[in-house]
Enzyme design. Structure first.
Site, short mmCIF file in Angstrom:
data_model
loop_
_atom_site.label_atom_id
_atom_site.label_comp_id
_atom_site.label_asym_id
_atom_site.label_seq_id
_atom_site.Cartn_x
_atom_site.Cartn_y
_atom_site.Cartn_z
N LYS A 119 0.85 -1.20 0.00
CA LYS A 119 0.00 0.00 0.00
C LYS A 119 0.88 1.25 0.00
O LYS A 119 2.00 1.21 0.53
CB LYS A 119 -0.87 0.02 1.26
CG LYS A 119 -1.97 -1.04 1.28
CD LYS A 119 -2.83 -0.94 2.51
CE LYS A 119 -3.86 -2.04 2.58
NZ LYS A 119 -4.92 -1.94 1.56
N ARG B 39 -9.96 -11.88 1.93
CA ARG B 39 -10.80 -12.94 1.37
C ARG B 39 -10.09 -14.28 1.43
O ARG B 39 -10.72 -15.32 1.49
CB ARG B 39 -11.20 -12.58 -0.07
CG ARG B 39 -10.05 -12.45 -1.01
CD ARG B 39 -10.42 -11.72 -2.30
NE ARG B 39 -10.58 -10.29 -2.10
CZ ARG B 39 -10.92 -9.43 -3.04
NH1 ARG B 39 -11.16 -9.86 -4.27
NH2 ARG B 39 -11.04 -8.15 -2.78
N1 BES Z 1 -7.99 -4.12 4.21
C1 BES Z 1 -8.20 -3.72 2.88
C2 BES Z 1 -9.53 -3.00 2.65
C3 BES Z 1 -9.72 -1.70 3.38
C4 BES Z 1 -9.47 -0.51 2.71
C5 BES Z 1 -10.20 -1.67 4.66
C6 BES Z 1 -9.67 0.68 3.39
C7 BES Z 1 -10.39 -0.48 5.33
C8 BES Z 1 -10.13 0.70 4.68
C9 BES Z 1 -8.15 -4.93 1.95
O1 BES Z 1 -7.34 -5.98 2.37
C10 BES Z 1 -7.63 -4.46 0.64
O2 BES Z 1 -6.52 -4.02 0.60
N2 BES Z 1 -8.45 -4.54 -0.40
C11 BES Z 1 -8.08 -4.13 -1.70
C12 BES Z 1 -8.60 -5.15 -2.68
C13 BES Z 1 -8.08 -4.98 -4.07
C14 BES Z 1 -6.60 -5.30 -4.12
C15 BES Z 1 -8.84 -5.89 -5.00
C16 BES Z 1 -8.72 -2.77 -1.97
O3 BES Z 1 -9.84 -2.54 -1.53
O4 BES Z 1 -8.07 -1.94 -2.58
ZN ZN Z 2 -5.29 -5.76 1.76
#
Ligand code: BES
Ligand code: ZN
Ligand code: ZN
Length: 491
Positions: free
Chosen positions: A272, A346
């Protein structure tokens, strides 16, 4: 916080350092009128002079030292027909916050009679109990001690409703625990610690507790959970708590609450960026909600067996970390091609859901801070609700309505399943650009078998950016009350 009840028509004097009363913007309302009468019309004159519009969140403190109540806090409630759970929580929370600010030991709160007794008292109790919530263990300076530890809730139909207070206070303890777990920094909240907290909760509440450690997880073949945690020094856990109602038999229905317990999500090799990393300790909010609900479950005396299951891991980078391009065989044998290591929630949930499906439970609800896409769809305050059974999904929706939490249904669009097709494995772990919350839900759906299942994406509401009267900035404890409302009504 000690919370007691008093019927509105009690002849006892309102002897308190602070009396809070709600004011509606349309008609001010009978509670205001009654208190105004005791002040000889002083309050209404003041409201006129100050042009107080009674908008939600607006308050006015009036000194009334010649009366049994030394101060009167007028709290705007907005239009009477628009008053909902949050308005009632805020009313009680404003009273507690004002009392703490003025170093008072207690407060009385007049609850509007327009709201049915047990709802008014439930939300009033939650607001009073949670206004005292602080996460200040790391502050070494300027911590103001809280003085207000007793609140009396006044409602016309308060008689006999003490059990409502007890239950709402227990639920609030569950919410406070969930907030603490979310607020704790990742250095001190990792899978082993989360499992210890869960074991402690089980011990205190008389729940069964089984913790799968790394060796057990390897033996069981939960390879998706292992893959996500491969980049971590700290090993994963699978937490399994069980509440069994007295007299449970082999026929007793079983429900499983499954929460994502990702104690820190750096994204893995799909790391990230700055700006997205700082709050990623919240990624175990689903697991925290499950543990918080399990803490209070006995007080709600469900007729069904309740399992609380939390797969827990970090998602970091190292030479051992899993990589985009890896193909991994899950606990139920389906293979997954990893296309993005940041879609890790997931993966750990897939193994946990497959584990639950094997337990042959009747219903599953999972909760996860799963996708940013969910916040794009519904904004930061609303959780998305998916499911494979309309009747059960509606029951989860109704539980959220009763608990006063913001949930909205979303479709499990079969048409998007093709986005998860992989040329070399049973599925990929991400879809394409559109419908990210839906493809995540479709991925989870692959692991529940035929079990009745609902999924809540709580990425938005599990964290509050802005302090509210009964929620400081940080973890909100979202869905603890919803889960308790749900299990209390499942048979
Ligand atoms: N933990 C994150 C989702 C999240 C984002 C929670 C902001 C709380 C606040 C999750 O693991 C994630 O990173 N999801 C990705 C999925 C994508 C790579 C398909 C996302 O939402 O960008
Ligand atoms: Zn994630
Ligand atoms: Zn995550």
């Amino acid at each position: 916080m000690h919370i007691s009840l008093r019927p509105e028509n009690s002849r006892a004097k309102l002897t308190t350092p602070l009396l809070a009363v709600g004011v509606f913007s349309d008609s001010r309302g009978p509670q205001f009128t009654a208190v105004d009468k005791l002040t000889g019309g002083r309050l209404s004159r003041l409201l006129d002079e100050e042009s107080f519009k009674a908008k939600p969140g607006k308050t006015l403190l009036v000194h009334t030292d010649d009366l049994p109540f030394k101060r009167c806090l007028l709290v705007g409630l907005g239009k009477s027909e628009e008053l909902v759970a949050q308005g009632l929580r805020d009313l009680a929370a404003h009273a507690v916050n004002e009392a703490n600010k003025r170093k008072l030991k207690g407060a009385f709160v007049m609850l509007p009679a327009s709201i049915e007794g047990s709802d008014a008292i439930r939300f009033g109790t939650e607001g009073a109990a949670l206004a005292g919530y602080r996460y200040d263990k790391w502050l070494t300076q300027d911590v103001e001690p809280l003085t207000c530890d007793a609140v009396t809730l006044i409602h016309a139909k308060a008689k006999g409703l003490d059990p409502v207070v007890v239950r709402a206070a227990r639920a609030s303890e569950g919410v406070a625990l969930a907030r603490d777990l979310v607020n704790e920094p990742p250095a001190t909240m990792y899978p082993g610690v989360l499992a210890k907290v869960a074991a402690q909760v089980a011990k205190e509440e008389g729940l069964e507790c089984k913790i799968l450690k790394k060796g057990d997880i390897v033996k069981a073949g939960m390879n998706l959970l292992l893959a996500v945690s491969a980049g971590s020094e700290r090993p994963p856990r699978l937490i399994h708590l069980t509440y069994r109602p007295p007299g449970a038999t082999a026929k007793t229905k079983q429900i499983a609450l499954v929460g994502k317990g990702l104690t820190y999500d750096a994204g893995g090799y799909n790391i990230k960026p700055t700006g997205s990393l700082e709050d990623m300790k919240i990624d175990m909010a689903g697991g925290a909600a499950v543990i918080g609900a399990m803490k209070a479950v006995a007080a709600f005396a469900p007729d069904c067996i309740v399992h609380g299951i939390v797969p827990s891991s970090e998602n970091l980078i190292s030479g051992e970390a899993y990589k985009p391009g890896d193909v991994i065989k899950s606990y139920n044998g389906k293979t997954v091609e990893i296309m993005n290591t940041d879609a890790e929630g997931r993966l750990i949930l897939a193994d946990a859901l497959a584990y639950v499906a094997k337990l042959k439970v009747d219903r599953i609800v999972d909760l996860a801070t799963l996708t940013g896409a969910c916040m794009v769809a519904l904004g930061p305050h609303t959780a998305a609700l998916f499911g494979n059974n309309d009747a059960f999904r509606d029951r989860v929706f109704d539980a959220a309505k009763r608990s006063g939490e913001d949930v909205w249904p979303m479709p499990l669009s079969k048409k998007l399943r093709g986005m998860l097709d992989s040329p070399i494995a049973d599925m990929k772990n991400i879809g394409q650009r559109w419908g990210g919350a839906i493809t995540a839900a479709l991925f989870l759906h692959e692991f529940v078998g035929k079990t009745t299942w609902a999924h809540l994406d709580i990425a938005g509401p599990s964290f509050s950016e802005k302090a509210e009267p009964s929620v400081p900035r940080g973890g909100t404890g979202f869905a603890v009350r919803l889960l308790l409302e749900l299990v209390a009504n499942e048979v």
